[in-house]
Write an enzyme that holds these catalytic residues in place. Sequence first.
Site, PDB file in Angstrom:
ATOM      1  N   HIS A   1       0.841  -1.142   0.160  1.00 12.86           N
ATOM      2  CA  HIS A   1       0.000  -0.112   0.142  1.00 12.86           C
ATOM      3  C   HIS A   1       0.893   1.035   0.191  1.00 12.86           C
ATOM      4  O   HIS A   1       0.272   2.390  -0.050  1.00 12.86           O
ATOM      5  CB  HIS A   1      -0.775  -0.063   1.252  1.00 12.86           C
ATOM      6  CG  HIS A   1      -2.288   0.525   0.965  1.00 12.86           C
ATOM      7  ND1 HIS A   1      -2.609   1.625   0.070  1.00 12.86           N
ATOM      8  CD2 HIS A   1      -3.587   0.184   1.611  1.00 12.86           C
ATOM      9  CE1 HIS A   1      -3.873   1.832  -0.004  1.00 12.86           C
ATOM     10  NE2 HIS A   1      -4.365   1.087   0.837  1.00 12.86           N
TER      11      HIS A   1
ATOM     12  N   ASP B   1      -2.346   2.106  -4.726  1.00 22.32           N
ATOM     13  CA  ASP B   1      -3.418   2.543  -3.875  1.00 22.32           C
ATOM     14  C   ASP B   1      -4.590   1.588  -4.500  1.00 22.32           C
ATOM     15  O   ASP B   1      -4.551   0.779  -5.349  1.00 22.32           O
ATOM     16  CB  ASP B   1      -4.116   3.859  -4.377  1.00 22.32           C
ATOM     17  CG  ASP B   1      -2.811   5.088  -4.111  1.00 22.32           C
ATOM     18  OD1 ASP B   1      -2.337   4.863  -2.960  1.00 22.32           O
ATOM     19  OD2 ASP B   1      -2.913   6.097  -4.711  1.00 22.32           O
TER      20      ASP B   1
END
Length: 561
Positions: free
Chosen positions: A534, A538
């Site tokens: 992450h 995204d």
Amino acid sequence: MATDVIMPQMGESIFEGTITKWLKRAGDPVLKDEPLFEISTDKVDAEIPSPVAGILSEIRVPEGETVQVNAVVAVVSEAGEGRKPGTEGLGTKETGTEGLGTEGLGTKETGTEGLGTLPVPEVSASLAQAEPQRSPAGGVEVVMPQMGESIFEGTITKWLKKAGDTVAKDEPLFEISTDKVDAEIPAPVAGVLSEIRVPAGETVQVNVVVAIIGGVAGGAAQSVAVSAPVAAVAARPASAASIEAEEEAAIDANRRLRSSPLVRRIAREQNVNLARVAGTGSAGRVTKEDILLHLSKKGPGSEIKVAAAPAPRTPVTTQTSTPQAPLPDGAVPMTKMRAIIAQRMLESKQISPHAHTVYKVDMTRIVRLREREKGAYEKRNGVKLTYMPFIAAAVVETLRKFPIVNASLVNGAIHYHPQIHLGIAVALEWGLIVPVIRQAETRSFLGLAQSIAELADRARNKKLMPDEISGSTFTLTNAGVFGGEYGTPIINQPESAILAIGGLKKEPVVLTDKEGNDTIAIRSMQYFCLGFDHRIIDGADAGKFMRELQNTLENWNREIG
């Protein structure tokens, strides 16, 4: 003719090294492959051999300096020949050392279809020596081979022959395990295995003689090496009160020699005494994984020295053993491969903030195509038509549209890989291994199918080379082969994403036609779970990638060859 000695690249992610010690002086004669100097990188400490025989005519980089890979650190000339003027620089065309090399280990040749197209590293030439080394007592020495540039030790897990057995040239002689691969090692010559010097279960450095073929069996050679700091403590008398402090300093100095600059930097920043960190590397070297594991258990700044009463003086010996707590009933030590997997999984969780997204894909079109074509396909191409090449081809196509999923985070910057090196996890009886299809974007559907089948077969038969299980940029893992719905995979570092394939099952599904009418039909459904880092991917990008992959699989319209 003069030959440049360069700082070697000790792995794809290593771009500099520190010369810790010169083993020869300028003017000394050297033999080909004789250790010339020692280096330390952020992954490994190693002795670097001379590329040729001759005279060490020039040392360009002194001890303690750090230089880029491919930088010329010394010059070896033929006897009686000096260094020719005008040839200074950072490598020549003749030595093939211009720049830092191209991305990955693949070449144009690796993009061809068919079996046996993956590169075989030249470093593995020790597996089949053109001129086997003769032992002083007669016979041929069998050495621990170097299974890749960054591998400097191996564990003999099993001898396939006994002393006194007859062996044929290239017949499997023993099995080894390293931190990258398990492999069978063949006999370099035909003859009688007259001596086994290293028993099963022991770990030794590369190029150590482990057996003799032919000749007269003799006692195992014993050699003891004492590092300078420890030897110094043992040589001079000292008061009981100062012995403990001296030995502590000796251990710390000795451990410093057996750790990389990166490890020492982490130790300084986190206030960790390296003498207290258990090293799992060669000769007790403290690796990056060791110090990260130590920090995860004890945290930074946790090493506080406690004053103790002077202990009776004990002689410093050349062999030490770390006492271990007895194993509980039924417990067995982890194999080397299992221990490495454990380290890698822990490291990945510590490095990457994992996130997962799951999509259900209607595979009915592909299932029907496979059922219809699998018989003729195998007869035509000599390879079974499985579901994996369909998924691999769809993943490669989708990665080309979303390059962020094929990227890596390097030194705080996003590195977009120009090629797709596709790793495919293979479950073995003794662990997990991830062979790599290099330049997967250049391969046809048939080329992918052949490579997947060939790599999986060689993985199960311990025939993979180290460079065939490194350098991947994206990984597939088939959790559904055992019947699971889906899995949440751990990222294969330094990649940024991994796709877990769930079980393929028939389910009742609501279908809606163009007029909006709903019907219930039996469809072949499969879950796919994308695990992603992450920090650079995204949730929106992960969702777009999965939606495109879903569309490609559900509306398959490509030639399969």
